[in-house]
Design an enzyme around this catalytic site. Structure first.
Site, mmCIF file in Angstrom:
data_model
loop_
_atom_site.group_PDB
_atom_site.id
_atom_site.type_symbol
_atom_site.label_atom_id
_atom_site.label_comp_id
_atom_site.label_asym_id
_atom_site.label_seq_id
_atom_site.Cartn_x
_atom_site.Cartn_y
_atom_site.Cartn_z
ATOM 1 N N SER A 1 0.826 -1.196 0.000
ATOM 2 C CA SER A 1 0.000 0.000 0.000
ATOM 3 C C SER A 1 0.872 1.263 0.000
ATOM 4 O O SER A 1 1.649 1.465 -0.927
ATOM 5 C CB SER A 1 -0.964 -0.032 1.193
ATOM 6 O OG SER A 1 -1.971 0.944 1.074
ATOM 7 N N ASP B 1 -9.800 -4.261 -5.092
ATOM 8 C CA ASP B 1 -9.053 -3.173 -4.457
ATOM 9 C C ASP B 1 -9.184 -1.920 -5.309
ATOM 10 O O ASP B 1 -8.976 -1.974 -6.529
ATOM 11 C CB ASP B 1 -7.580 -3.576 -4.325
ATOM 12 C CG ASP B 1 -6.704 -2.527 -3.654
ATOM 13 O OD1 ASP B 1 -7.253 -1.539 -3.110
ATOM 14 O OD2 ASP B 1 -5.475 -2.691 -3.672
ATOM 15 N N HIS C 1 -8.020 -5.087 -0.605
ATOM 16 C CA HIS C 1 -6.841 -4.350 -0.151
ATOM 17 C C HIS C 1 -6.461 -4.790 1.265
ATOM 18 O O HIS C 1 -7.305 -4.907 2.145
ATOM 19 C CB HIS C 1 -7.115 -2.844 -0.163
ATOM 20 C CG HIS C 1 -5.894 -2.013 0.076
ATOM 21 N ND1 HIS C 1 -4.998 -1.734 -0.924
ATOM 22 C CD2 HIS C 1 -5.409 -1.416 1.200
ATOM 23 C CE1 HIS C 1 -4.018 -0.992 -0.424
ATOM 24 N NE2 HIS C 1 -4.242 -0.800 0.857
#
Length: 326
Positions: A154, A253, A283
């Site tokens: 991320s 995601d 995610h």
């Protein structure tokens, strides 16, 4: 494919925010801490050691994970996710343990400064400083400084990509490979149109557009800084001469499309790229759902990429290139 039933159960159990509710940073940090995997549920690893990287006026905390076996070990510098405002060495301890065990790399996790207390480029500067320190001192960790890979999930994937671009711009060849796990690659601001369809299709699958916009607001002093290539790596003028890259994205995601667009552009500009989309996942799945077969699949792909021949750094210890970047 339909989302994994375990993830669906998790999403259904989350409280539904009131319309227009924007969570305060303190609330987000409390939730993040509460969701940290309990220590007794974390996979064992041969050894774990907390250390400090000394800088001129401060230090950076790191955690070193050593797998079983005999060194010197190849090194994997890891930057945790959390939207630039959340996360620490504990929140991503599971991922680092599994990476060390599966890849037989010594993993070094970095506790970089968080926004908004320390906005862009503070986190990036910490990550780059950690890379330089590891390159010069890897032997102290029984590591092989000629085989340093970097990666993150991320926001940590954003930092890893930006560190690679920064090292190239400074003509330092320290990184063998980069691993970007469902990375943040491009600036997003609520109210603006985006070319990434996944931002609209998967807004209710964990990470939302509102949350991502909030993270960016905290990370940058002004939205205009989102155009900087060290903030939005995909906006770099050139993505040539970068380390070989593995990009892992998740089917459900909002960041999926920008990660895949980045992989396409890297490939187009000559960087060896390997991309894998993990189906049925959302995610953050590697942290919250590390025991699922889909997560194991991702960890196997990372280990395979890190251990395949090629990509060793070719720089001298002063950081200057001594040959073509592999």
């Amino acid at each position: 494919m339909p989302i994994h039933p375990e993830i669906q159960k998790f999403l259904e159990a989350q409280p539904v925010p009131e319309a227009g509710h924007i969570p305060a940073l303190e609330e987000l940090r409390m939730r993040n801490k509460e969701m940290t995997v309990p220590f007794e549920q974390r996979p064992p690893v041969f050894s774990v050691e907390d250390m400090q990287i000394p800088l001129e006026k401060r230090s950076i905390a790191i955690r070193v994970y050593t797998p079983e076996g005999q060194g010197p070990f190849p090194l994997f510098l890891y930057f945790h996710g959390g939207g630039f405002v959340l996360g620490n060495l504990d929140t991503h301890d599971v991922i680092c343990r599994k990476l060390a065990n599966s890849s037989q790399h010594k993993v070094v996790s970095v506790d970089y400064r968080l926004a908004p207390e320390s906005p862009f480029p503070a986190a990036l500067e910490d990550c780059y400083a950690a890379l330089e320190w590891l390159w010069l001192n890897g032997d102290r960790l029984d590591g092989d400084s000629s085989r340093i890979s970097i990666g993150g999930d991320s926001a940590g994937g954003n930092l890893a990509a930006a560190v690679c671009i920064m090292a190239r711009d400074r003509q330092k060849s320290m990184v063998s490979k980069q691993v970007l796990l469902y990375p943040v690659i491009d600036h997003f601001q609520a109210g603006e149109e985006t070319v990434y369809d996944s931002y609209y299709r998967f807004d209710q699958h964990g990470l939302s557009r509102m949350r991502m916009s909030l993270f960016w607001q905290h990370y940058l002093k002004t939205p205009g800084r989102g155009n900087h290539p060290y903030a939005s790596p995909i906006r770099a003028e050139s993505l040539q001469n970068l380390p070989a890259c593995l990009v892992i994205t998740a089917e459900y995601d909002i960041l999926r499309d920008e990660g895949e667009r980045y992989a396409e552009r890297l490939k187009h500009e000559g960087t060896p790229v390997f991309h894998k989309r993990i189906q049925r996942m959302n995610h953050g799945f590697l942290n919250r759902f590390h025991r699922l077969e889909e997560s194991e699949e991702a960890f196997r792909s990372i280990a395979e990429f890190l251990n395949q021949p090629g990509g060793d750094s070719v720089g001298n210890r002063d950081g200057q290139k001594s040959g073509a970047q592999k």
